[in-house]
Design a protein around this motif. Sequence first.
Motif, PDB file in Angstrom:
ATOM      1  N   LEU A  20      52.597 -61.054 122.444  1.00  0.00           N
ATOM      2  CA  LEU A  20      52.619 -59.864 123.285  1.00  0.00           C
ATOM      3  C   LEU A  20      53.644 -58.881 122.733  1.00  0.00           C
ATOM      4  N   GLY A  21      53.234 -57.622 122.615  1.00  0.00           N
ATOM      5  CA  GLY A  21      54.073 -56.647 121.943  1.00  0.00           C
ATOM      6  C   GLY A  21      54.612 -55.561 122.853  1.00  0.00           C
ATOM      7  N   GLY A  22      54.913 -54.426 122.263  1.00  0.00           N
ATOM      8  CA  GLY A  22      55.585 -53.326 122.955  1.00  0.00           C
ATOM      9  C   GLY A  22      54.667 -52.502 123.832  1.00  0.00           C
ATOM     10  N   ILE A  38      58.811 -67.902 121.470  1.00  0.00           N
ATOM     11  CA  ILE A  38      59.802 -67.003 120.845  1.00  0.00           C
ATOM     12  C   ILE A  38      59.906 -65.796 121.769  1.00  0.00           C
ATOM     13  N   THR A  39      61.117 -65.522 122.256  1.00  0.00           N
ATOM     14  CA  THR A  39      61.206 -64.608 123.396  1.00  0.00           C
ATOM     15  C   THR A  39      62.178 -63.456 123.143  1.00  0.00           C
ATOM     16  N   PRO A  40      61.995 -62.341 123.899  1.00  0.00           N
ATOM     17  CA  PRO A  40      62.806 -61.138 123.692  1.00  0.00           C
ATOM     18  C   PRO A  40      64.051 -61.132 124.561  1.00  0.00           C
ATOM     19  N   PHE A  41      64.884 -60.101 124.355  1.00  0.00           N
ATOM     20  CA  PHE A  41      66.150 -60.049 125.094  1.00  0.00           C
ATOM     21  C   PHE A  41      65.993 -59.557 126.518  1.00  0.00           C
ATOM     22  N   ASN A  42      64.896 -58.820 126.803  1.00  0.00           N
ATOM     23  CA  ASN A  42      64.955 -58.020 128.028  1.00  0.00           C
ATOM     24  C   ASN A  42      64.711 -58.809 129.312  1.00  0.00           C
ATOM     25  N   PHE A  88      54.530 -65.725 121.791  1.00  0.00           N
ATOM     26  CA  PHE A  88      55.575 -64.760 121.413  1.00  0.00           C
ATOM     27  C   PHE A  88      55.540 -63.589 122.377  1.00  0.00           C
ATOM     28  N   VAL A  89      56.712 -63.099 122.733  1.00  0.00           N
ATOM     29  CA  VAL A  89      56.827 -61.830 123.454  1.00  0.00           C
ATOM     30  C   VAL A  89      57.953 -61.049 122.792  1.00  0.00           C
ATOM     31  N   GLY A  90      57.678 -59.799 122.433  1.00  0.00           N
ATOM     32  CA  GLY A  90      58.692 -58.972 121.778  1.00  0.00           C
ATOM     33  C   GLY A  90      58.068 -57.662 121.336  1.00  0.00           C
ATOM     34  N   SER A  91      58.621 -57.076 120.285  1.00  0.00           N
ATOM     35  CA  SER A  91      58.134 -55.769 119.844  1.00  0.00           C
ATOM     36  C   SER A  91      56.844 -55.917 119.038  1.00  0.00           C
ATOM     37  N   THR A  92      56.090 -54.831 118.946  1.00  0.00           N
ATOM     38  CA  THR A  92      54.780 -54.896 118.290  1.00  0.00           C
ATOM     39  C   THR A  92      54.838 -55.257 116.801  1.00  0.00           C
ATOM     40  N   ARG A 129      62.189 -52.501 129.997  1.00  0.00           N
ATOM     41  CA  ARG A 129      61.115 -53.370 130.505  1.00  0.00           C
ATOM     42  C   ARG A 129      59.825 -52.991 129.796  1.00  0.00           C
ATOM     43  N   CYS A 130      59.044 -54.015 129.457  1.00  0.00           N
ATOM     44  CA  CYS A 130      57.775 -53.700 128.799  1.00  0.00           C
ATOM     45  C   CYS A 130      56.792 -53.088 129.777  1.00  0.00           C
ATOM     46  N   MET A 131      57.087 -53.144 131.073  1.00  0.00           N
ATOM     47  CA  MET A 131      56.223 -52.492 132.058  1.00  0.00           C
ATOM     48  C   MET A 131      56.916 -51.262 132.660  1.00  0.00           C
ATOM     49  N   LEU A 159      61.824 -73.815 122.247  1.00  0.00           N
ATOM     50  CA  LEU A 159      62.069 -72.399 122.534  1.00  0.00           C
ATOM     51  C   LEU A 159      63.040 -71.812 121.517  1.00  0.00           C
ATOM     52  N   LYS A 160      62.702 -70.627 121.033  1.00  0.00           N
ATOM     53  CA  LYS A 160      63.644 -69.843 120.213  1.00  0.00           C
ATOM     54  C   LYS A 160      63.917 -68.570 121.020  1.00  0.00           C
ATOM     55  N   PRO A 161      65.024 -68.571 121.784  1.00  0.00           N
ATOM     56  CA  PRO A 161      65.300 -67.410 122.639  1.00  0.00           C
ATOM     57  C   PRO A 161      65.835 -66.228 121.836  1.00  0.00           C
ATOM     58  N   SER A 162      65.958 -65.094 122.498  1.00  0.00           N
ATOM     59  CA  SER A 162      66.621 -63.947 121.855  1.00  0.00           C
ATOM     60  C   SER A 162      68.059 -64.325 121.535  1.00  0.00           C
ATOM     61  N   GLU A 163      68.525 -63.933 120.390  1.00  0.00           N
ATOM     62  CA  GLU A 163      69.904 -64.235 119.988  1.00  0.00           C
ATOM     63  C   GLU A 163      70.900 -63.275 120.646  1.00  0.00           C
ATOM     64  N   ARG A 164      70.379 -62.270 121.381  1.00  0.00           N
ATOM     65  CA  ARG A 164      71.305 -61.291 121.973  1.00  0.00           C
ATOM     66  C   ARG A 164      71.806 -61.727 123.350  1.00  0.00           C
ATOM     67  N   GLU A 190      56.392 -43.308 120.097  1.00  0.00           N
ATOM     68  CA  GLU A 190      57.073 -44.597 119.911  1.00  0.00           C
ATOM     69  C   GLU A 190      57.688 -45.126 121.207  1.00  0.00           C
ATOM     70  N   GLU A 191      57.861 -46.424 121.251  1.00  0.00           N
ATOM     71  CA  GLU A 191      58.527 -47.045 122.400  1.00  0.00           C
ATOM     72  C   GLU A 191      60.027 -46.800 122.274  1.00  0.00           C
ATOM     73  N   ILE A 192      60.641 -46.246 123.320  1.00  0.00           N
ATOM     74  CA  ILE A 192      62.082 -45.959 123.260  1.00  0.00           C
ATOM     75  C   ILE A 192      62.879 -47.143 123.816  1.00  0.00           C
ATOM     76  N   SER A 207      47.113 -63.516 135.474  1.00  0.00           N
ATOM     77  CA  SER A 207      47.728 -63.617 134.147  1.00  0.00           C
ATOM     78  C   SER A 207      48.165 -62.245 133.685  1.00  0.00           C
ATOM     79  N   PHE A 208      49.115 -62.228 132.751  1.00  0.00           N
ATOM     80  CA  PHE A 208      49.740 -60.996 132.266  1.00  0.00           C
ATOM     81  C   PHE A 208      49.293 -60.727 130.842  1.00  0.00           C
ATOM     82  N   GLY A 209      48.926 -59.485 130.564  1.00  0.00           N
ATOM     83  CA  GLY A 209      48.654 -59.135 129.169  1.00  0.00           C
ATOM     84  C   GLY A 209      48.107 -57.738 129.035  1.00  0.00           C
TER      85      GLY A 209
HETATM   86  P1  NAD Z   1      62.094 -58.227 119.058  1.00  0.00           P
HETATM   87  O1  NAD Z   1      60.694 -58.116 118.588  1.00  0.00           O
HETATM   88  O2  NAD Z   1      63.160 -57.563 118.274  1.00  0.00           O
HETATM   89  O3  NAD Z   1      62.526 -59.773 119.184  1.00  0.00           O
HETATM   90  C1  NAD Z   1      61.723 -60.703 119.845  1.00  0.00           C
HETATM   91  C2  NAD Z   1      61.970 -62.074 119.242  1.00  0.00           C
HETATM   92  O4  NAD Z   1      61.563 -62.052 117.868  1.00  0.00           O
HETATM   93  C3  NAD Z   1      63.428 -62.510 119.268  1.00  0.00           C
HETATM   94  O5  NAD Z   1      63.485 -63.875 119.603  1.00  0.00           O
HETATM   95  C4  NAD Z   1      63.887 -62.251 117.850  1.00  0.00           C
HETATM   96  O6  NAD Z   1      64.897 -63.140 117.438  1.00  0.00           O
HETATM   97  C5  NAD Z   1      62.630 -62.479 117.033  1.00  0.00           C
HETATM   98  N1  NAD Z   1      62.596 -61.660 115.814  1.00  0.00           N
HETATM   99  C6  NAD Z   1      63.152 -60.439 115.635  1.00  0.00           C
HETATM  100  N2  NAD Z   1      62.917 -59.998 114.397  1.00  0.00           N
HETATM  101  C7  NAD Z   1      62.202 -60.952 113.767  1.00  0.00           C
HETATM  102  C8  NAD Z   1      61.646 -61.069 112.458  1.00  0.00           C
HETATM  103  N3  NAD Z   1      61.778 -60.098 111.551  1.00  0.00           N
HETATM  104  N4  NAD Z   1      60.950 -62.181 112.158  1.00  0.00           N
HETATM  105  C9  NAD Z   1      60.783 -63.149 113.072  1.00  0.00           C
HETATM  106  N5  NAD Z   1      61.299 -63.097 114.315  1.00  0.00           N
HETATM  107  C10 NAD Z   1      61.986 -62.009 114.670  1.00  0.00           C
HETATM  108  O7  NAD Z   1      62.104 -57.703 120.584  1.00  0.00           O
HETATM  109  P2  NAD Z   1      63.358 -57.449 121.514  1.00  0.00           P
HETATM  110  O8  NAD Z   1      64.082 -56.246 121.058  1.00  0.00           O
HETATM  111  O9  NAD Z   1      64.100 -58.704 121.750  1.00  0.00           O
HETATM  112  O10 NAD Z   1      62.601 -57.133 122.902  1.00  0.00           O
HETATM  113  C11 NAD Z   1      62.124 -55.865 123.242  1.00  0.00           C
HETATM  114  C12 NAD Z   1      60.665 -55.708 122.899  1.00  0.00           C
HETATM  115  O11 NAD Z   1      59.893 -56.707 123.564  1.00  0.00           O
HETATM  116  C13 NAD Z   1      60.081 -54.384 123.370  1.00  0.00           C
HETATM  117  O12 NAD Z   1      59.226 -53.895 122.370  1.00  0.00           O
HETATM  118  C14 NAD Z   1      59.292 -54.754 124.610  1.00  0.00           C
HETATM  119  O13 NAD Z   1      58.226 -53.882 124.930  1.00  0.00           O
HETATM  120  C15 NAD Z   1      58.790 -56.099 124.222  1.00  0.00           C
HETATM  121  N6  NAD Z   1      58.402 -56.874 125.384  1.00  0.00           N
HETATM  122  C16 NAD Z   1      57.064 -57.044 125.618  1.00  0.00           C
HETATM  123  C17 NAD Z   1      56.653 -57.737 126.721  1.00  0.00           C
HETATM  124  C18 NAD Z   1      55.197 -57.936 127.000  1.00  0.00           C
HETATM  125  O14 NAD Z   1      54.892 -58.743 127.845  1.00  0.00           O
HETATM  126  N7  NAD Z   1      54.283 -57.268 126.334  1.00  0.00           N
HETATM  127  C19 NAD Z   1      57.595 -58.291 127.602  1.00  0.00           C
HETATM  128  C20 NAD Z   1      58.947 -58.127 127.321  1.00  0.00           C
HETATM  129  C21 NAD Z   1      59.339 -57.407 126.202  1.00  0.00           C
END
Ligand code: NAD
Length: 499
Positions: free
Chosen positions: A247-249, A146-150, A223-227, A280-282, A172-177, A382-384, A449-451
Amino acid sequence: MEHIDHIIAGKAYRAPRNPTAAVFNPASGEQVAVVSLGGADEVHLAVANAHDAGKAWAATPPAKRANVMFAMRELMQRHRDDIARAISREHGKTHDDALGEVARALEVVEFASGIAHHLKGSFSREVANSVDVYAERAPLGVVAGITPFNFPAMVPLWMIPMALACGNSFVLKPSERDPSVTTLIHDLFAEAGLPAGVFNIVHGGKEAVDALLDHPLVKAVSFVGSTPIARYIYTRGTAAGKRVQALGGAKNHMVILPDADLDQAADALLGAGFGSAGERCMAVSVAVPVGEETADQLIARLAPRVASLKIGPATDSDADMGPLITAAHRDKVVGYIDAGEAEGAKVVVDGRGFRLQGYEQGFWVGGTLLDRVEPHMQVYREEIFGPVLSVVRAPDYATAAALIDGHEYANGTAIFTRDGDAARDFAARIEVGMVGVNVPIPVPVGYHSFGGWKSSIFGAHGIYGPEAVHFYTRLKTVTSRWPTGIRAGAEFKFPSLNG
Ligand code: NAD
């Protein structure tokens, strides 16, 4: 209007009753596509196909699986401009930046090409009379990402090559954006020789994610996305008995000691703070100059350059950075700058009013530099995730290090200095997962590895590289006795070598 479909068993799949979401070109603000938002039915179909196709794939010799990765590497290199254009169209990042994303994804494909070596296992002869032991790493089955938009191509490719090379099948469930580049990735894998159904894509949001988290045949989730979402994924996925890495924010600090080369530090802050519009998360979002004089000199170097950043669409080859991903995200970033100003930060360069002729509907925020940011401010805590660099002045090194260790996020950090003692102490003690010494964005190469640490990761494994081999496999240890003719009689005590 282009319609982005799921891909199940190697074919585009559209469920008539799925709702859809609009996908935008962030530079123009125009809608460029719609994407299907799948639910439990599509997830069930994709997982069932992955499960079926996965059996033969798991039984395929690792070196043959690696051949797909070798071919994928060639295809990605040949199509890198196409991949970069597909990224930029929906994400908005510059073409150069998107090419960088493709290059970093390629590193993972290259590491996965050596999978036969990484799955070699271990062997011990004669652990007891005529008894040998070998340990091997076996695939898990169906795994999900499950992956983020960035990083719409790189982050899926942090996961897919490693999971597949280890012998798993993938949903894979990619970002919908910005989802459409994943169709291209799928098609390139197919051309590289990956059997249909081994890699499937279900588009969607929470409903699709929840169905993956609950599905009994999904054995692991990356998973990679927000915390907040990472925490949720980890909690729900592990409660369902799955292996989860989430992996989070981030809020990455860069410490600048008084002895640093300030021109080099300013260059680093510009690229790391404003590249990819800070999405970018970095990204470095906090600069921590040590001492008032260091701070004043640094700001004197940064301010004119932040004010004159070249901002434009991906088609402008001179642009340093592009727009933000959505109108809502632009408004959120502007809201953070407002809040910082209201709490007493000094707005040295203000990107809030940025407009671009011909792209009036785009999701723009200009480069923003905030000075005298304090740890209690929202803009610091907070993460901007935008082109906003906060300067927090520290009186000494110990205060700077304590600031970083006190933050909730611990993804990456950096120190700029000529002092080896300080750099060594920082690298050893700082409680952050990825550390740069005179390197602003210390993203590990594909064979590491990344984390991050703390709220930047949930789960025991980093992503890609050797950690991924462990995450995507499970240990099997075989103890065997040959020849079998030895008869020791029934033994009721716990077997051991020494009496
Ligand atoms: P997001 O958390 O909004 O979305 C990530 C994924 O989760 C998407 O596929 C989205 O569809 C899904 N999602 C969103 N809300 C959900 C919910 N309520 N329940 C289940 N699934 C849900 O993140 P984003 O805005 O796409 O990406 C930006 C974030 O990702 C930032 O916080 C950034 O720091 C983080 N990020 C972290 C890393 C890392 O390696 N640590 C890398 C890239 C991005």
